[in-house]
Scaffold this motif. Structure first.
Motif, PDB file in Angstrom:
ATOM      1  N   ASP A 228      35.267  90.047  -6.365  1.00 13.59           N
ATOM      2  CA  ASP A 228      34.292  89.201  -5.679  1.00 13.59           C
ATOM      3  C   ASP A 228      33.803  89.939  -4.442  1.00 13.59           C
ATOM      4  N   GLY A 229      32.505  90.203  -4.381  1.00 17.23           N
ATOM      5  CA  GLY A 229      31.953  90.951  -3.262  1.00 17.23           C
ATOM      6  C   GLY A 229      32.039  90.238  -1.926  1.00 17.23           C
ATOM      7  N   HIS A 230      32.283  88.917  -1.953  1.00 17.43           N
ATOM      8  CA  HIS A 230      32.464  88.201  -0.684  1.00 17.43           C
ATOM      9  C   HIS A 230      33.763  88.616   0.004  1.00 17.43           C
ATOM     10  N   VAL A 231      34.757  88.990  -0.806  1.00 16.90           N
ATOM     11  CA  VAL A 231      36.074  89.362  -0.272  1.00 16.90           C
ATOM     12  C   VAL A 231      36.553  90.585  -1.047  1.00 16.90           C
ATOM     13  N   LEU A 232      36.113  91.752  -0.643  1.00 21.80           N
ATOM     14  CA  LEU A 232      36.461  92.975  -1.354  1.00 21.80           C
ATOM     15  C   LEU A 232      37.943  93.305  -1.158  1.00 21.80           C
ATOM     16  N   GLU A 233      38.612  93.542  -2.252  1.00 15.79           N
ATOM     17  CA  GLU A 233      40.041  93.895  -2.197  1.00 15.79           C
ATOM     18  C   GLU A 233      40.168  95.400  -2.012  1.00 15.79           C
ATOM     19  N   LEU A 234      39.670  95.865  -0.884  1.00 13.69           N
ATOM     20  CA  LEU A 234      39.598  97.293  -0.576  1.00 13.69           C
ATOM     21  C   LEU A 234      39.925  97.525   0.887  1.00 13.69           C
ATOM     22  N   ASP A 235      40.431  98.727   1.183  1.00  6.28           N
ATOM     23  CA  ASP A 235      40.818  99.061   2.549  1.00  6.28           C
ATOM     24  C   ASP A 235      39.604  99.248   3.452  1.00  6.28           C
ATOM     25  N   ASP A 236      39.823  99.055   4.737  1.00  9.81           N
ATOM     26  CA  ASP A 236      38.794  99.340   5.735  1.00  9.81           C
ATOM     27  C   ASP A 236      38.487 100.838   5.747  1.00  9.81           C
ATOM     28  N   ASN A 237      37.263 101.175   6.137  1.00  3.60           N
ATOM     29  CA  ASN A 237      36.902 102.559   6.475  1.00  3.60           C
ATOM     30  C   ASN A 237      37.267 103.566   5.374  1.00  3.60           C
ATOM     31  N   HIS A 238      36.937 103.224   4.138  1.00  2.77           N
ATOM     32  CA  HIS A 238      37.380 104.061   3.016  1.00  2.77           C
ATOM     33  C   HIS A 238      36.242 104.826   2.340  1.00  2.77           C
ATOM     34  N   PHE A 239      35.061 104.229   2.262  1.00  2.71           N
ATOM     35  CA  PHE A 239      33.962 104.830   1.498  1.00  2.71           C
ATOM     36  C   PHE A 239      32.950 105.515   2.411  1.00  2.71           C
ATOM     37  N   ASP A 240      32.300 106.535   1.849  1.00  5.04           N
ATOM     38  CA  ASP A 240      31.219 107.200   2.587  1.00  5.04           C
ATOM     39  C   ASP A 240      29.943 106.364   2.547  1.00  5.04           C
ATOM     40  N   MET A 241      29.798 105.574   1.501  1.00  8.47           N
ATOM     41  CA  MET A 241      28.600 104.749   1.359  1.00  8.47           C
ATOM     42  C   MET A 241      28.916 103.551   0.477  1.00  8.47           C
TER      43      MET A 241
ATOM     44  N   LEU B 156      14.739 102.609  -9.819  1.00 10.36           N
ATOM     45  CA  LEU B 156      14.864 102.033  -8.497  1.00 10.36           C
ATOM     46  C   LEU B 156      16.178 102.450  -7.845  1.00 10.36           C
ATOM     47  N   GLY B 157      17.239 102.571  -8.651  1.00  8.43           N
ATOM     48  CA  GLY B 157      18.498 103.056  -8.113  1.00  8.43           C
ATOM     49  C   GLY B 157      18.343 104.422  -7.473  1.00  8.43           C
ATOM     50  N   ASN B 158      17.605 105.291  -8.126  1.00 13.81           N
ATOM     51  CA  ASN B 158      17.352 106.621  -7.560  1.00 13.81           C
ATOM     52  C   ASN B 158      16.594 106.542  -6.241  1.00 13.81           C
ATOM     53  N   GLU B 159      15.627 105.623  -6.168  1.00 14.01           N
ATOM     54  CA  GLU B 159      14.835 105.489  -4.949  1.00 14.01           C
ATOM     55  C   GLU B 159      15.711 105.076  -3.766  1.00 14.01           C
ATOM     56  N   GLY B 160      16.612 104.124  -3.986  1.00 13.26           N
ATOM     57  CA  GLY B 160      17.498 103.702  -2.913  1.00 13.26           C
ATOM     58  C   GLY B 160      18.460 104.800  -2.504  1.00 13.26           C
ATOM     59  N   LEU B 161      19.048 105.474  -3.474  1.00 16.83           N
ATOM     60  CA  LEU B 161      20.016 106.534  -3.180  1.00 16.83           C
ATOM     61  C   LEU B 161      19.363 107.696  -2.443  1.00 16.83           C
ATOM     62  N   ARG B 162      18.123 107.989  -2.786  1.00 15.79           N
ATOM     63  CA  ARG B 162      17.416 109.075  -2.090  1.00 15.79           C
ATOM     64  C   ARG B 162      17.212 108.728  -0.625  1.00 15.79           C
ATOM     65  N   ARG B 163      16.857 107.495  -0.353  1.00 17.18           N
ATOM     66  CA  ARG B 163      16.644 107.079   1.029  1.00 17.18           C
ATOM     67  C   ARG B 163      17.961 106.997   1.815  1.00 17.18           C
ATOM     68  N   ALA B 164      19.036 106.665   1.125  1.00 17.76           N
ATOM     69  CA  ALA B 164      20.342 106.602   1.786  1.00 17.76           C
ATOM     70  C   ALA B 164      20.998 107.981   1.879  1.00 17.76           C
ATOM     71  N   GLU B 165      20.410 108.963   1.193  1.00 24.65           N
ATOM     72  CA  GLU B 165      20.868 110.351   1.227  1.00 24.65           C
ATOM     73  C   GLU B 165      22.295 110.508   0.713  1.00 24.65           C
ATOM     74  N   VAL B 166      22.552 109.925  -0.444  1.00 21.32           N
ATOM     75  CA  VAL B 166      23.855 110.106  -1.069  1.00 21.32           C
ATOM     76  C   VAL B 166      24.029 111.563  -1.478  1.00 21.32           C
ATOM     77  N   ARG B 167      25.263 112.063  -1.375  1.00 19.41           N
ATOM     78  CA  ARG B 167      25.533 113.469  -1.692  1.00 19.41           C
ATOM     79  C   ARG B 167      26.700 113.580  -2.673  1.00 19.41           C
ATOM     80  N   ALA B 168      26.701 114.691  -3.393  1.00 16.76           N
ATOM     81  CA  ALA B 168      27.786 114.947  -4.345  1.00 16.76           C
ATOM     82  C   ALA B 168      29.117 114.955  -3.609  1.00 16.76           C
ATOM     83  N   GLY B 169      30.128 114.361  -4.243  1.00 12.70           N
ATOM     84  CA  GLY B 169      31.461 114.335  -3.664  1.00 12.70           C
ATOM     85  C   GLY B 169      31.744 113.134  -2.782  1.00 12.70           C
ATOM     86  N   GLN B 170      30.714 112.397  -2.393  1.00 13.10           N
ATOM     87  CA  GLN B 170      30.929 111.229  -1.548  1.00 13.10           C
ATOM     88  C   GLN B 170      31.569 110.095  -2.349  1.00 13.10           C
ATOM     89  N   ARG B 171      32.397 109.307  -1.640  1.00 12.58           N
ATOM     90  CA  ARG B 171      32.927 108.081  -2.255  1.00 12.58           C
ATOM     91  C   ARG B 171      31.867 106.993  -2.111  1.00 12.58           C
TER      92      ARG B 171
END
Length: 278
Positions: free
Chosen positions: A99-112, A32-47
């Motif tokens: 905790d996914g409710h409050v991600l300790e991560l910067d804005d605008n950082h990941f490709d997906m 199922l993980g593959n099915e979602g990633l295929r639809r989201a069009e994840v690519r090599a090198g993406q964060r």
């Protein structure tokens, strides 16, 4: 938002079931993980950020495709099991307890950013979606995979029927409000939550996931280890050991009836895969 005590209780519950979850659920959900990633069009090198990753049913396929994966989960035990899985395949996946409710991560950082059977369980699911949107770059994508209509989920119907063998009045989870796993069961509700979080070009596709089991015992194990909520419900019924044994016997009988002459039983359920662009 959940209190600190509630978050701690949830973390303890997931730590407790993590080995069983990794043994039973994660292997069946890599497809199922593959099915979602295929639809989201994840690519090599993406964060790629995996929120509420469990032991890797989404992170492992993303890493196989060449994405640079950060897996986050509130359960350190889940992340340890994920790391072990990744190491076995020679994959490099970074993990952080969070905790996914409050991600300790910067804005605008990941490709997906993605979540498979994770954010759907949040007490504040819209907040979890907003956090995924926040940390994704403009033009990046958000992927969320969650269960569809509970009335069409074989394993839930089988479990309810089996429990009714000892508790005839048991009708399963209440329809309103729905239990956390079924918050986004309606594809239109999931679409609306994505749009409200600021996503564009939103698509929600419902596919059918099928899982094969050798017998009712395997089905029982898969269900029991799938989520702490299951044991909470069964515990609330105060089933004795003998009654649990009867439930398992009934479940095994139902599975044999479904499988017929086949050596295994195949259970199906609808899954909603939502994808949106920031």
């Amino acid at each position: 938002m959940a209190t600190t005590s509630e978050r701690d209780d949830t973390r303890v519950a997931w730590n407790k079931i993590a080995p069983g979850y990794d043994r039973t659920n994660t292997p069946t959900q890599l497809w199922l993980g593959n099915e979602g990633l295929r639809r989201a069009e994840v690519r090599a090198g993406q964060r790629f950020l995996d929120v509420a990753s469990g032991s890797g049913a989404l992170s492992i396929p993303a890493a196989r495709l060449g994405a640079r994966v950060l897996a986050t989960d509130q359960s350190p035990v889940m992340l340890e099991l994920l790391t072990a899985r990744a190491r076995q395949e020679g994959l490099n996946i970074e993990t952080r307890v969070m905790d996914g409710h409050v991600l300790e991560l910067d804005d605008n950082h990941f490709d997906m950013a993605g979540s498979q059977f994770g954010v759907m369980l949040f007490q504040n699911m819209p907040q979890g979606i907003r956090e995924m949107v926040r940390v994704v770059k403009p033009g990046g994508r958000v992927l969320l995979t969650a269960y569809g209509d509970p009335h069409q989920i074989d394993f839930l119907g089988f479990l309810i029927s089996a429990v009714q063998s000892v508790r005839p009045d048991f009708n399963g989870p209440p329809p309103d409000p729905p239990p956390l796993p079924f918050q986004p069961a309606d594809p239109e509700k999931l679409r609306t939550k994505f749009v409200e979080a600021g996503l564009k070009n939103v698509t929600v596709e419902t596919i059918i996931e099928s899982t094969e089991f050798a017998n009712g015992r395997e089905v029982w194990d898969w269900i029991i280890w799938s989520n702490p909520i299951v044991e909470m419900v069964l515990g609330g019924l105060k089933l004795t050991d003998d009654e649990r044994g009867m439930v398992q016997q009934t479940l095994d009988k139902i599975c044999r009836e479904r499988s017929g002459s086949s050596s295994c039983v195949k259970l199906s359920n609808p899954v909603n895969i939502g994808v949106g662009t920031k």
